[in-house]
Motif scaffolding. Structure first.
Motif, PDB file in Angstrom:
ATOM      1  N   ARG A  66       1.272  -1.359   0.279  1.00 37.87           N
ATOM      2  CA  ARG A  66       0.100  -0.314  -0.427  1.00 37.87           C
ATOM      3  C   ARG A  66       1.196   1.109   0.028  1.00 37.87           C
ATOM      4  O   ARG A  66       0.555   2.224  -0.783  1.00 37.87           O
ATOM      5  CB  ARG A  66      -0.997  -0.234   1.032  1.00 37.87           C
ATOM      6  CG  ARG A  66      -2.001  -1.086   1.431  1.00 37.87           C
ATOM      7  CD  ARG A  66      -3.326  -1.000   0.335  1.00 37.87           C
ATOM      8  NE  ARG A  66      -4.058   0.108   1.163  1.00 37.87           N
ATOM      9  CZ  ARG A  66      -4.990   0.005   1.855  1.00 37.87           C
ATOM     10  NH1 ARG A  66      -4.879  -1.363   2.767  1.00 37.87           N
ATOM     11  NH2 ARG A  66      -5.826   1.161   3.357  1.00 37.87           N
ATOM     12  N   ILE A  67       2.250   1.090   1.151  1.00 36.98           N
ATOM     13  CA  ILE A  67       3.223   2.273   0.971  1.00 36.98           C
ATOM     14  C   ILE A  67       3.722   2.954  -0.157  1.00 36.98           C
ATOM     15  O   ILE A  67       3.402   3.421  -1.570  1.00 36.98           O
ATOM     16  CB  ILE A  67       3.947   2.556   1.935  1.00 36.98           C
ATOM     17  CG1 ILE A  67       3.847   1.844   3.042  1.00 36.98           C
ATOM     18  CG2 ILE A  67       5.026   3.219   1.730  1.00 36.98           C
ATOM     19  CD1 ILE A  67       4.831   2.027   3.952  1.00 36.98           C
ATOM     20  N   ALA A  68       3.933   1.345  -1.674  1.00 31.87           N
ATOM     21  CA  ALA A  68       5.041   1.626  -2.667  1.00 31.87           C
ATOM     22  C   ALA A  68       3.304   1.838  -3.136  1.00 31.87           C
ATOM     23  O   ALA A  68       4.007   2.968  -4.410  1.00 31.87           O
ATOM     24  CB  ALA A  68       4.948   0.548  -2.894  1.00 31.87           C
ATOM     25  N   ARG A  69       2.413   1.550  -3.443  1.00 30.38           N
ATOM     26  CA  ARG A  69       1.643   2.150  -4.299  1.00 30.38           C
ATOM     27  C   ARG A  69       0.900   3.100  -4.403  1.00 30.38           C
ATOM     28  O   ARG A  69       0.361   4.402  -5.225  1.00 30.38           O
ATOM     29  CB  ARG A  69       0.033   1.815  -4.159  1.00 30.38           C
ATOM     30  CG  ARG A  69       0.131  -0.152  -5.175  1.00 30.38           C
ATOM     31  CD  ARG A  69      -0.887  -0.368  -5.531  1.00 30.38           C
ATOM     32  NE  ARG A  69      -1.305  -1.932  -5.801  1.00 30.38           N
ATOM     33  CZ  ARG A  69      -1.710  -2.593  -5.059  1.00 30.38           C
ATOM     34  NH1 ARG A  69      -2.248  -2.885  -3.724  1.00 30.38           N
ATOM     35  NH2 ARG A  69      -1.055  -4.222  -5.563  1.00 30.38           N
ATOM     36  N   GLU A  70       1.046   3.653  -3.267  1.00 33.67           N
ATOM     37  CA  GLU A  70       0.589   5.209  -3.111  1.00 33.67           C
ATOM     38  C   GLU A  70       1.924   6.634  -3.100  1.00 33.67           C
ATOM     39  O   GLU A  70       1.653   7.220  -3.765  1.00 33.67           O
ATOM     40  CB  GLU A  70       0.658   5.635  -0.886  1.00 33.67           C
ATOM     41  CG  GLU A  70      -0.308   6.940  -0.543  1.00 33.67           C
ATOM     42  CD  GLU A  70      -0.897   7.160  -1.292  1.00 33.67           C
ATOM     43  OE1 GLU A  70      -1.938   6.627  -1.031  1.00 33.67           O
ATOM     44  OE2 GLU A  70      -1.743   8.392  -0.714  1.00 33.67           O
ATOM     45  N   MET A  71       2.815   6.024  -3.102  1.00 38.60           N
ATOM     46  CA  MET A  71       4.327   7.119  -3.651  1.00 38.60           C
ATOM     47  C   MET A  71       4.084   6.370  -5.434  1.00 38.60           C
ATOM     48  O   MET A  71       5.033   7.380  -5.588  1.00 38.60           O
ATOM     49  CB  MET A  71       5.892   5.840  -3.319  1.00 38.60           C
ATOM     50  CG  MET A  71       5.442   6.381  -2.133  1.00 38.60           C
ATOM     51  SD  MET A  71       7.097   5.474  -0.902  1.00 38.60           S
ATOM     52  CE  MET A  71       8.672   6.563  -1.336  1.00 38.60           C
ATOM     53  N   GLY A  72       3.068   5.933  -5.849  1.00 39.50           N
ATOM     54  CA  GLY A  72       3.656   5.716  -7.356  1.00 39.50           C
ATOM     55  C   GLY A  72       4.596   5.282  -7.732  1.00 39.50           C
ATOM     56  O   GLY A  72       5.073   5.063  -9.312  1.00 39.50           O
ATOM     57  N   LEU A  73       4.764   3.964  -7.175  1.00 36.13           N
ATOM     58  CA  LEU A  73       6.085   3.301  -7.529  1.00 36.13           C
ATOM     59  C   LEU A  73       5.557   2.593  -9.061  1.00 36.13           C
ATOM     60  O   LEU A  73       3.961   2.522  -8.377  1.00 36.13           O
ATOM     61  CB  LEU A  73       6.367   2.179  -6.791  1.00 36.13           C
ATOM     62  CG  LEU A  73       7.641   3.674  -5.989  1.00 36.13           C
ATOM     63  CD1 LEU A  73       8.003   2.236  -4.891  1.00 36.13           C
ATOM     64  CD2 LEU A  73       8.830   4.312  -6.112  1.00 36.13           C
ATOM     65  N   PRO A  74       6.793   2.479  -9.392  1.00 41.18           N
ATOM     66  CA  PRO A  74       6.157   1.402 -11.244  1.00 41.18           C
ATOM     67  C   PRO A  74       5.712   0.240 -10.340  1.00 41.18           C
ATOM     68  O   PRO A  74       5.968  -1.016  -9.569  1.00 41.18           O
ATOM     69  CB  PRO A  74       7.103   1.132 -11.829  1.00 41.18           C
ATOM     70  CG  PRO A  74       8.612   2.189 -11.361  1.00 41.18           C
ATOM     71  CD  PRO A  74       7.639   2.952 -10.139  1.00 41.18           C
ATOM     72  N   GLN A  75       4.655  -0.791 -11.742  1.00 44.02           N
ATOM     73  CA  GLN A  75       4.502  -2.033 -10.662  1.00 44.02           C
ATOM     74  C   GLN A  75       4.975  -3.104 -10.690  1.00 44.02           C
ATOM     75  O   GLN A  75       5.602  -3.939  -9.373  1.00 44.02           O
ATOM     76  CB  GLN A  75       3.198  -2.200 -11.772  1.00 44.02           C
ATOM     77  CG  GLN A  75       2.630  -3.974 -11.484  1.00 44.02           C
ATOM     78  CD  GLN A  75       1.496  -3.647 -10.004  1.00 44.02           C
ATOM     79  OE1 GLN A  75       1.080  -2.784  -9.570  1.00 44.02           O
ATOM     80  NE2 GLN A  75       1.362  -5.070  -9.416  1.00 44.02           N
TER      81      GLN A  75
END
Ligand code: FE2
Length: 366
Positions: free
Chosen positions: A184-193
């Motif tokens: 969830r943190i990684a997605r929130e940071m907009g990191l690539p899939q």
């Protein structure tokens, strides 16, 4: 036998009369023919349209047959080449065979012989291509099997992590919650899939090295002695060692396992990495791991309240924790009453698809 009427042939000779003889012969057999008066002209035509068969004289001005043969072998290895030689040039013809020509015919032609050589060359070409196809498919199948074996190993390791945690009421569900927070943190940071997937993978396996820690120490109630603490803290190195053979193509996931107890200020372990030396993927998981540890009961202390744990994350910004990842955590979980998350169901892990740039660097953190 090949189907001549489906085959296009390029006849290369600087003598128009000899060219015509060959063309008439081949067209009589059902081939479609193109003609070139030199090696250079032949190359131009091949750049324009590739053909399965080239019959080329050896002696020609500009680029001779050997030069043309070299170019064809290098650029269009699926094209069959037959060289035409004078009887006195048999040595050159043999050299051409060594270079990759499929056959040669000697002047003056015997039409039956030319016909037979052409058919044989096309047969050889077809067999060669079938063999290459088979080899390619075999390689692909071997790669698929190797990958399946890796996935099976991964499934077992994942099961092992959960088995270890299930035995201990204090750590039950820890890894899968850490994976959930981290994702969830990684997605929130907009990191690539692709990066998010590596983070999920590394997060769920981050404590696998605890398999190498004595259960007595792992489950000890009360404060750990200095040697016991040092023993427990070997788990990141043990974990990285266990996973290294399986994850050689996923260095960031290995880094998560080895470095999830590092701190931005360099006071973590095992390597005392500081700041940007700690890959971003690791910095994300560190926050998730710390938050879940703080909000879980431990044998030596009760669980911290969510509010207190969030305060610890906030106060640890830039010292222990990566500030943008802490902010992303707060943004991903804006309602503290929904924290801590309940333990999600375990999903099978997958190794990310290998990329040509498998030793890719960590993404930028700003
Ligand atoms: Fe750990």
């Amino acid at each position: 036998m090949p189907q001549p009427n489906a085959v296009k042939c390029l006849v290369v000779d600087d003598e128009p009369r000899l060219r015509r003889v060959l063309v008439r012969l081949l067209e009589g057999e059902g081939f479609t023919c193109a003609e070139a008066g030199s090696g250079v002209e032949a190359l131009e035509m091949l750049y324009h349209e590739q053909v399965p068969l080239v019959i080329s004289d050896l002696r020609m001005p500009q680029m001779d047959g050997v030069g043309l043969l070299r170019e064809i072998i290098a650029k269009w290895p699926d094209t069959a080449v037959i060289v035409v030689t004078a009887v006195a040039e048999v040595e050159s013809a043999v050299a051409c065979l060594q270079l990759g020509a499929l056959d040669y015919v000697a002047k003056p032609f015997h039409l039956d012989e030319v016909r037979a050589r052409v058919m044989q060359a096309l047969d050889k070409r077809r067999l060669k291509m079938e063999l290459e196809d088979y080899r390619h498919n075999l390689e692909q199948r071997v790669q698929e099997q190797a990958r399946r074996i890796e996935e099976l190993s991964l499934e077992r390791l994942q099961a092992l992590v959960h088995f270890l945690e299930e035995k201990d009421p204090y750590t039950r569900g820890h890894s899968v919650r850490v994976a959930n927070y981290s994702t969830r943190i990684a997605r929130e940071m907009g990191l690539p899939q692709s990066v998010v997937e590596v983070i999920t993978l590394g997060a769920e396996l981050h404590d696998i090295g605890k398999i190498g820690v004595s259960e007595q120490v792992l489950h000890k109630e009360g404060k750990l002695s200095e040697p016991e603490y040092r023993h427990i803290m070997e788990h990141p190195v043990i974990g990285a060692r266990i996973l290294a053979p399986l994850m050689r193509d996923v260095p960031a996931a290995l880094a998560i396992v080895r470095s999830h107890h590092e701190r931005l200020d360099g006071r973590g372990f095992p390597d005392g990495l500081a700041g940007d030396q700690i890959p971003l993927e690791v910095r994300v998981v560190t926050i998730a791991d710390s938050f879940d540890a703080m909000t879980s009961v431990r044998p030596y202390r009760p669980a911290l309240s969510v509010q207190k744990a969030l305060q610890e994350l906030d106060e640890g910004k830039d010292k222990q924790f990566h500030a943008p990842a802490v902010r992303a955590f707060l943004a991903a979980f804006p309602d503290p009453s929904a924290l801590p998350v309940s333990t999600p169901e375990v999903q099978p892990l997958h190794l990310p698809a290998p990329s040509p740039d498998s030793a890719r660097r960590s993404p930028r953190s700003d």
